[in-house]
Design a protein around this motif. Structure first.
Motif, PDB file in Angstrom:
ATOM      1  N   GLU A  17       0.850  -1.179   0.000  1.00  0.00           N
ATOM      2  CA  GLU A  17       0.000   0.000   0.000  1.00  0.00           C
ATOM      3  C   GLU A  17       0.900   1.249   0.000  1.00  0.00           C
ATOM      4  N   HIS A 517      -2.891   3.938  -5.092  1.00  0.00           N
ATOM      5  CA  HIS A 517      -3.086   3.397  -3.747  1.00  0.00           C
ATOM      6  C   HIS A 517      -2.224   2.175  -3.450  1.00  0.00           C
ATOM      7  N   ASP A 709      -4.830   2.754  -8.929  1.00  0.00           N
ATOM      8  CA  ASP A 709      -5.709   3.733  -8.280  1.00  0.00           C
ATOM      9  C   ASP A 709      -7.035   3.052  -7.983  1.00  0.00           C
TER      10      ASP A 709
END
Length: 794
Positions: A17, A517, A709
């Motif tokens: 992450e 992300h 994303d």
């Protein structure tokens, strides 16, 4: 025929992450707050400027007496009947002859007060007088020649301090105007907190932020904002009521007229009008998570130390800050936040203790903060410090402390040459996932050219690819008023009416807008590595240098470590360098001595040295090819606290390693510097002090990273080409499930490496956008030389 080079993104193979990786850091240096982001147009509004801020300051700095039409007045500073005890000074205007009016003129910041035609400006003042209560106080915005652009009138009707407000509309645009306050009648007129704000501030908040600068920050879309510093956090006295205290957050909230003025360690005055409440509000407004940094009870600049048994109030400050940010209105500090206008919590997740800390005193005190915060707020992420350099004993001490006390993050800082960033691209590859994460809280290459931005972009792909170990990163410094420069480079430059982003700004913006992300696996194949000079030896001229000190040297020798050959330097004679104030006055200064040069690859320099007088140490320069390209052993560097090995390339320095060391007067030092290829070691009186390697860049064919994303479903690919020629590759998206690739391309290319942005060319170096649409899951792309490319694949 060779295989076509390829960049392959495995769109279903997801990694770490990325979290809150890319953000910003605000510190009030370069007049970033007063005269910058904080939209107050009056300089020295409360007459609190003082020589403690800067030797040239006094209570009437930026003010002039005005006497018109035969008027006469005496002006002075009063403190017997102040508006409040925390800002005790105010202006006293004794009207001797009223004429057409007497009073004061404020010159503002930079060249003057900048106003726009048709805009409204909010004036306020605290005033009282002892006679002529019905005589008006006329307030005007004027040009340098006295032309009135706008006017308002207030009546000071009381002998007690009262706040008066008015709105002035300017009929002219002028960047050099003045604010003039004129009174008539008799007796004395008393003024304090003279203020002028544009009505148009960011999000139209009264007493708020300058719109153009704040918009540049918001347009970045940063994940977080670190504040309020920086060295100004811990450089100061231990008493929160002292004018030169450390930065104590409780002094910065509440009515601005009750916030005490503060000495900024960058040698100017801080009004604290931009305080902790405003910082939290700004973070919320631009969608950035707040990261406040608090002092840890130790000032390494002046060796001020809070005794451990007196540390409790400092720890309580940290706990109270968390309650101020996150407590509900039933808590003491949550209620104060609600009274200030924000009943909802700010959602604080991070807190930092200390800034660029060196020395045992900080690391003795850090655990007390850490334990208290974790006991009361176990989910709070606590940030430790690892000093101001990328390597060395204090860096290791910080990491040892972080591991021992299980800090969530460790704050690393370094400012280095572009070549250092390219050479250290793989710095975090081997950092462990279960260690505290890196918070790269301050970094920049020296310069605001396109070359600097290009090197930083390459390095940032390495930060992103190592999201398992790197949690947060922010460029520094953020803001610089072009007329009050303390430090450069800076991300955003401004004057009193314009602001622009540097090439570095646009790189940061690209990475923040297209962070994603979660990492995706990406690999290159078929690319030829660029040639490198990684084995080039460190040889060249040798020089001794000092600054403001007097030193004696003897037994200076150079030994070839391959064959044992010995050369006595300086003809085997002792020598003295002296650059004291007396030497400078008398014209007898000798700052440097040339010791010759060497073409050996492996050698040792030995010498004995003694400081006769002075505040710090000296430099031994070696491996010099010219004045801008050399290595330096800083013996007693900075504030006579360090032994440093630094590399300078084209005049841009990089600290390779540092350890604590203090030079004493009249003490003899036996010094040794060993160079073995690119490896460097130093000894002081037989003790190994520094160990480092001056690594040269091995240029990667391409620098790249990829991410997913989660919000949009887009795949993001970033590619940086620092080579002098284009690189053609196939970009392949494995496991892509759509028949088409719809790609937004954001690219910086076609610029000279020394190109910069300026006020008259604010976006000369900035990204261009286009689109690609192709069938299948691959496409060929020519990455231009010296380019930064972001693909957002939809």
């Amino acid at each position: 025929m060779g295989t076509q080079p390829a960049l392959t993104v495995r769109t279903e193979e997801r990694g770490a992450e990325i979290g809150d990786l890319f953000g910003i850091f605000f510190e009030d240096l370069n007049h970033a707050a007063d005269g910058g982001l904080y939209a107050e147009l009056v300089r020295n509004r409360s007459f609190e400027f003082d020589p403690i801020d800067h030797p040239d300051y006094h209570a009437f700095t930026a003010w002039e007496k005005v006497e018109r039409g035969g008027s006469q007045a005496e002006i002075s500073i009063g403190e017997s009947h102040p508006l409040n005890g925390r800002n005790p000074h105010y202006a006293v205007i004794e009207i001797v002859a009223e004429g057409s009016g007497v009073g004061l003129m404020n010159q503002g910041f930079n060249s003057g007060i900048s106003v726009k035609q048709g805009d409204r400006y909010l004036f306020s003042v605290f005033a009282r007088r002892d006679a002529s209560f019905h005589e008006p106080l006329t307030v005007t915005i004027e040009g340098k020649d006295g032309t009135v652009y706008g006017e308002a009138v207030v009546e000071v009707k009381s002998a007690e301090w009262t706040k008066y407000e008015a709105v002035i509309t300017s009929n002219t645009a002028d960047t050099d105007s003045r604010l003039v306050l004129l009174g008539k009648g008799q007796g004395k007129l008393y003024l304090d907190m003279v203020s002028l704000f544009p009505e148009k501030t960011y999000l139209n908040r009264p007493g708020g932020l300058r719109e153009d600068i704040a918009k540049l920050l918001a347009d970045l879309k940063p994940k977080f904002m670190r504040f309020p510093g920086g060295c100004l956090v811990h450089d100061g006295s231990l008493n929160p009521d002292d004018r030169n205290s450390m930065y104590r957050w409780k002094n910065t909230i509440g009515p601005v007229e009750q916030r005490p003025a503060r000495r900024n360690n960058w040698r100017y005055n801080q009004t604290l009008g931009l305080g902790y409440y405003e910082y939290f509000q700004l973070c919320e407004d631009i969608g950035a998570k707040p990261i406040p940094i608090l002092p840890g009870g130790y000032d390494p600049h002046h060796n001020r130390i809070v005794p451990i048994e007196e540390l409790s109030p400092w720890i309580q400050d940290a706990l109270d800050l968390i309650e101020f940010a996150n407590g509900d209105a039933s808590t003491t500090w949550g209620a104060i936040r609600a009274e200030l206008g924000h009943p909802e919590p700010f959602g604080l997740e991070y807190i930092g203790i200390g800034n660029e800390e060196v020395g045992e005193p900080f690391f003795e005190r850090y655990p007390y903060f850490h334990r208290a915060i974790k006991e009361k707020y176990p989910a709070m992420k606590v940030i430790n410090s690892s000093g101001p350099f990328a390597a060395g004993t204090e860096y290791e001490r910080g990491w040892q402390s972080a591991r021992e006390h299980r800090s969530d993050l460790v704050d690393e800082h370094y400012y280095s040459s572009p070549e250092w960033f390219l050479a250290n691209y793989h710095r975090y590859d081997n950092f462990k996932e279960d260690d505290p994460k890196v918070f790269l809280g301050e970094y920049a290459s020296w310069g605001n050219t396109y070359y600097n931005a290009l090197a930083e972009a390459a390095y940032m792909t390495g930060l992103e690819k190592n999201a398992h170990a790197v949690g947060l990163a922010c460029y520094a410094p953020l803001l610089c008023n072009a007329d009050y420069v303390n430090w450069k480079p800076d991300m955003i430059w401004f004057n009193n009416h314009e602001a622009y982003g540097t090439p570095n700004y646009y790189v940061q913006k690209l990475f923040m807008h297209h962070q994603g992300h979660q990492l995706l696996a990406i690999e290159a194949s078929g690319l030829d590595a660029a040639p490198s000079n990684a084995k080039k030896p460190i040889n060249g001229a040798l020089t001794l240098e000092t600054d403001r000190c007097s030193f004696r040297y003897w037994d200076i020798a150079l030994v070839n470590d391959d064959n044992g050959e010995l050369k006595e330097l300086n003809g085997g004679l002792p020598c003295t360098l002296s650059d004291t104030e007396e030497d400078r006055r008398n014209g007898t200064k000798v700052r440097a001595i040339d010791l010759g040069e060497t073409d050996w690859e492996n050698y040792t320099i030995t010498l004995k040295a003694q400081r006769i007088s002075g505040p710090k140490g000296f430099n031994l320069a070696f491996g010099q090819t010219d004045g801008k390209n050399k290595r330096i052993w800083e013996f007693g560097g900075w504030q006579n606290q360090d032994s440093i090995i630094a590399s300078h390339i084209d005049g841009r320095g990089s600290v390779l390693t540092q350890s604590l060391f203090n030079v004493e007067d009249h003490k003899e030092y036996d010094l040794k510097l060993e160079v073995s290829g690119r490896r460097i070691r130093t000894w002081i009186n037989g003790r190994l002090c520094n160990v480092t390697e001056d690594t040269l860049p091995v240029i990667e064919p391409l620098y790249y990273s990829a991410s997913y994303d989660r919000t949009t479903g887009d795949t993001i690919v970033k590619v940086v080409n620092v080579q002098d020629s284009p690189v053609n590759v196939d970009v392949v998206l494995e496991d892509w499930r759509k028949p088409l690739l719809n790609i937004d391309v954001h690219e910086m290319s076609g610029h000279s490496l020394d190109d910069e942005n300026f006020f008259d060319a604010p976006d000369r170096v900035s990204p261009k956008r286009n689109q690609i649409r192709v069938q299948g899951n691959r496409f060929a792309y020519d990455f231009p030389k010296h380019s930064i490319t972001v693909f957002r694949v939809k």
